[in-house]
Design a protein around this motif. Sequence first.
Motif, PDB file in Angstrom:
ATOM      1  N   PHE A  96       6.556 -19.754  -8.678  1.00  0.00           N
ATOM      2  CA  PHE A  96       5.190 -19.243  -8.568  1.00  0.00           C
ATOM      3  C   PHE A  96       5.142 -17.730  -8.445  1.00  0.00           C
ATOM      4  CE2 PHE A  96       4.652 -23.589  -6.764  1.00  0.00           C
ATOM      5  CZ  PHE A  96       3.803 -24.070  -7.755  1.00  0.00           C
ATOM      6  N   GLY A  97       6.262 -17.101  -8.194  1.00  0.00           N
ATOM      7  CA  GLY A  97       6.284 -15.647  -8.012  1.00  0.00           C
ATOM      8  C   GLY A  97       6.557 -15.279  -6.569  1.00  0.00           C
ATOM      9  N   SER A  98       6.247 -14.052  -6.239  1.00  0.00           N
ATOM     10  CA  SER A  98       6.516 -13.521  -4.906  1.00  0.00           C
ATOM     11  C   SER A  98       5.630 -14.183  -3.851  1.00  0.00           C
ATOM     12  CB  SER A  98       6.263 -12.011  -4.904  1.00  0.00           C
ATOM     13  OG  SER A  98       6.217 -11.515  -3.587  1.00  0.00           O
ATOM     14  N   TRP A  99       6.262 -14.692  -2.793  1.00  0.00           N
ATOM     15  CA  TRP A  99       5.502 -15.315  -1.709  1.00  0.00           C
ATOM     16  C   TRP A  99       4.539 -14.316  -1.087  1.00  0.00           C
ATOM     17  CZ3 TRP A  99       5.270 -13.503   3.198  1.00  0.00           C
ATOM     18  CH2 TRP A  99       6.241 -12.569   3.575  1.00  0.00           C
ATOM     19  N   ASN A 100       4.951 -13.056  -1.019  1.00  0.00           N
ATOM     20  CA  ASN A 100       4.120 -12.037  -0.396  1.00  0.00           C
ATOM     21  C   ASN A 100       2.843 -11.776  -1.207  1.00  0.00           C
ATOM     22  OD1 ASN A 100       3.514 -10.231   1.633  1.00  0.00           O
ATOM     23  ND2 ASN A 100       4.615  -8.549   0.664  1.00  0.00           N
ATOM     24  N   THR A 101       2.958 -11.759  -2.518  1.00  0.00           N
ATOM     25  CA  THR A 101       1.789 -11.594  -3.387  1.00  0.00           C
ATOM     26  C   THR A 101       0.823 -12.757  -3.182  1.00  0.00           C
ATOM     27  OG1 THR A 101       3.099 -10.425  -5.034  1.00  0.00           O
ATOM     28  CG2 THR A 101       1.043 -11.433  -5.794  1.00  0.00           C
ATOM     29  N   ILE A 102       1.359 -13.949  -3.136  1.00  0.00           N
ATOM     30  CA  ILE A 102       0.536 -15.151  -2.966  1.00  0.00           C
ATOM     31  C   ILE A 102      -0.148 -15.128  -1.601  1.00  0.00           C
ATOM     32  CG2 ILE A 102       0.614 -17.668  -2.805  1.00  0.00           C
ATOM     33  CD1 ILE A 102       3.135 -17.377  -4.737  1.00  0.00           C
TER      34      ILE A 102
END
Length: 86
Positions: free
Chosen positions: A68-74
Amino acid sequence: MIQGCFLEAGWSRGDLTEAEWRVLKDLLPIEPENRGRGRPPEQNCSIINSILWRLRCGVPWRDISPKFGSWNTIYRRFRRWSEAGV
């Protein structure tokens, strides 16, 4: 046919269908293409699928699947939407 973020995120069993996404997408705030710094924001569909995945699995933010990508972005997008009442 599956299109858009459904192909990018590696569509899986719990992800939004195209029909569900068509209903939901107009309810989300429009994210600017580029805020003048860094990379452009991730697509909302992928962000929603990652938030749903986290809620289903009950994992901490840092354990969100890398697909899904970077956890921080989410997490930041989730927090911003939550604070805005989205």
